[in-house]
Design a protein around this motif. Sequence first.
Motif, PDB file in Angstrom:
ATOM      1  N   THR A 160       0.823  -1.205   0.000  1.00 46.55           N
ATOM      2  CA  THR A 160       0.000   0.000   0.000  1.00 46.55           C
ATOM      3  C   THR A 160       0.855   1.252   0.000  1.00 46.55           C
ATOM      4  O   THR A 160       0.606   2.193  -0.759  1.00 46.55           O
ATOM      5  CB  THR A 160      -0.931   0.008   1.234  1.00 46.55           C
ATOM      6  OG1 THR A 160      -1.659  -1.215   1.292  1.00 46.55           O
ATOM      7  CG2 THR A 160      -1.905   1.166   1.170  1.00 46.55           C
ATOM      8  N   LYS A 162       3.954   1.547  -0.978  1.00 47.96           N
ATOM      9  CA  LYS A 162       4.672   1.632  -2.261  1.00 47.96           C
ATOM     10  C   LYS A 162       3.763   2.187  -3.354  1.00 47.96           C
ATOM     11  O   LYS A 162       4.221   2.931  -4.236  1.00 47.96           O
ATOM     12  CB  LYS A 162       5.194   0.249  -2.654  1.00 47.96           C
ATOM     13  CG  LYS A 162       6.170   0.255  -3.818  1.00 47.96           C
ATOM     14  CD  LYS A 162       6.785  -1.118  -4.026  1.00 47.96           C
ATOM     15  CE  LYS A 162       7.763  -1.120  -5.196  1.00 47.96           C
ATOM     16  NZ  LYS A 162       8.912  -0.232  -4.982  1.00 47.96           N
ATOM     17  N   GLY A 163       2.500   1.836  -3.312  1.00 52.12           N
ATOM     18  CA  GLY A 163       1.562   2.359  -4.297  1.00 52.12           C
ATOM     19  C   GLY A 163       1.141   3.791  -4.006  1.00 52.12           C
ATOM     20  O   GLY A 163       0.865   4.564  -4.929  1.00 52.12           O
ATOM     21  N   ARG A 221       0.478   9.809  -4.461  1.00 56.47           N
ATOM     22  CA  ARG A 221       1.655   9.896  -5.323  1.00 56.47           C
ATOM     23  C   ARG A 221       2.527  11.103  -4.972  1.00 56.47           C
ATOM     24  O   ARG A 221       3.113  11.753  -5.846  1.00 56.47           O
ATOM     25  CB  ARG A 221       1.274   9.920  -6.808  1.00 56.47           C
ATOM     26  CG  ARG A 221       0.423   8.745  -7.253  1.00 56.47           C
ATOM     27  CD  ARG A 221       1.081   7.412  -6.934  1.00 56.47           C
ATOM     28  NE  ARG A 221       2.213   7.124  -7.813  1.00 56.47           N
ATOM     29  CZ  ARG A 221       3.037   6.083  -7.653  1.00 56.47           C
ATOM     30  NH1 ARG A 221       2.871   5.262  -6.619  1.00 56.47           N
ATOM     31  NH2 ARG A 221       4.006   5.879  -8.497  1.00 56.47           N
ATOM     32  N   ASN A 232      -8.878  -1.529 -11.432  1.00 56.03           N
ATOM     33  CA  ASN A 232      -8.530  -0.767 -10.227  1.00 56.03           C
ATOM     34  C   ASN A 232      -9.380   0.480 -10.013  1.00 56.03           C
ATOM     35  O   ASN A 232      -9.313   1.086  -8.936  1.00 56.03           O
ATOM     36  CB  ASN A 232      -7.056  -0.338 -10.282  1.00 56.03           C
ATOM     37  CG  ASN A 232      -6.105  -1.476  -9.995  1.00 56.03           C
ATOM     38  OD1 ASN A 232      -5.817  -1.808  -8.854  1.00 56.03           O
ATOM     39  ND2 ASN A 232      -5.599  -2.100 -11.067  1.00 56.03           N
ATOM     40  N   TYR A 249      -2.220  -5.750  -8.914  1.00 52.30           N
ATOM     41  CA  TYR A 249      -1.424  -4.675  -8.319  1.00 52.30           C
ATOM     42  C   TYR A 249      -0.467  -4.041  -9.334  1.00 52.30           C
ATOM     43  O   TYR A 249      -0.466  -2.812  -9.499  1.00 52.30           O
ATOM     44  CB  TYR A 249      -0.668  -5.217  -7.105  1.00 52.30           C
ATOM     45  CG  TYR A 249       0.197  -4.208  -6.395  1.00 52.30           C
ATOM     46  CD1 TYR A 249      -0.382  -3.262  -5.556  1.00 52.30           C
ATOM     47  CD2 TYR A 249       1.575  -4.205  -6.558  1.00 52.30           C
ATOM     48  CE1 TYR A 249       0.410  -2.331  -4.898  1.00 52.30           C
ATOM     49  CE2 TYR A 249       2.372  -3.286  -5.904  1.00 52.30           C
ATOM     50  CZ  TYR A 249       1.781  -2.353  -5.072  1.00 52.30           C
ATOM     51  OH  TYR A 249       2.567  -1.430  -4.423  1.00 52.30           O
ATOM     52  N   LEU A 257      -0.333  -0.077 -10.839  1.00 56.46           N
ATOM     53  CA  LEU A 257       0.838   0.796 -10.837  1.00 56.46           C
ATOM     54  C   LEU A 257       1.163   1.279 -12.247  1.00 56.46           C
ATOM     55  O   LEU A 257       1.527   2.442 -12.450  1.00 56.46           O
ATOM     56  CB  LEU A 257       2.043   0.067 -10.238  1.00 56.46           C
ATOM     57  CG  LEU A 257       2.000  -0.231  -8.731  1.00 56.46           C
ATOM     58  CD1 LEU A 257       3.296  -0.892  -8.292  1.00 56.46           C
ATOM     59  CD2 LEU A 257       1.755   1.039  -7.920  1.00 56.46           C
TER      60      LEU A 257
END
Length: 444
Positions: A13, A15-16, A169, A324, A385, A389
Amino acid sequence: MLYRVFKWLFYLTVKGYFRSIYIKGKENIPASGPVIFVANHNSAFMDPILLAVHINRPIYFLARGESFTSKLVSTIFGWLHMIPIYKPEITPDEVYKNKAIFQKCFDHLGRGKTIMIFPEGISETVRKLRPIKTGTARIALGAEEQHQFGLGVQIVPIGINYSNPHYFRSDVFVEVGSSIGLDQYREGYNADPVGAVLELTNLIKDRLEQLIVMVEDQSIDQLVKDIERLYRSTLREEMPEEHKASQDFYLSQEIVKAVVFNRQNRPKKSFKFERRIRQYFRALDKLKISDSKFRDPGSNNPSPWRIPYFIFGLPIFVYGFLVNILPYMTVGLLSRRVSVRADFIGSMKLAFGMFVFLIFYVLQVLIFATLTNWAWGIVFALSLYPGGLFAVNYLNQWYRFKAYLNYLRLKAKRKEPIGRLQRLRDELLNELDVGRHSYLESLD
């Protein structure tokens, strides 16, 4: 077991959520032995999550005691390595429990484990260190006293620097400082425990302040951010050996010092400059272009690889977007509907993100596996996932490319206002150079 599962889920999570995460000084984390990690506290439970998923050792956290509302909740929090601590101003009737909690911490450290403490005692999204509590020093020195100062407790300071923890982000720079040993406090603590605790607390404060961008005067915070946007890339060229995240951190520290100096010593010029830089960025916002286009007009131009990337990456983007988009929109809806303190916004997005995406992913995999078979279901699960990304990165590249095209259009149609902005930018940079040299001369 639950801690390890959540650590893995939150790692994905985090990292995203962040565009970039850079951690400097991980070699300062002892591989074994009792350790107390201390860090500044900007974003509620995002801070402990961010650190826990990037520190290899299991971390135990001191958490607000009022959150332990029932036996069930306390049990679950215990599985997640959370230890309650009670504040007199919040739970005065339960402060007596802290004596047992401190002893639990002493025993915990005595077994060579770790504790994470946020010594400010409060979370607030500001770029400064609030007054810190003495609890860290009391726990560290108390544990050493019970072991005749032979335990070897290390206090490791950590500075967390977000670009903005509440924006998806965004970026974060974490610096782990050198550890603080306690041997030097043995005689002082035996003679004057209170004095030793205060001395160690002040040292922890000094170490943490070195690891974060400090803006004590919040009236200059926006000016500092504007100068960072305009000037940091120019200064970065003088530090090519450093990672960009490290460069930006150290340059921000110096920008804050230079702004304070020039406000005190060149007040009229400083306030005039502040008005002009605000005028510059307001004009950019109105034209919907970024400063980077003036700094580097060729950035994000259609290089040979970009067009094939958009063409051949489109099917992957569409797939990643479709699988997503529903959980992404659900997280956004929940984040807007739930009213929380300002410092909890990013944390709630992170928590909602983990649970909502997990639920949607499980449901999608079950449906897909039912319609096909479990082998294809596993392949589908593994694609969700990374597909998300890729979709985020594709969109980011596309918007940057559109911004470049918009700049070219404006440059062709509105040469005069673009030219004025370019001249204003050059004047601002010249003024920044003058102010910088004035500040540097004051240090000699």
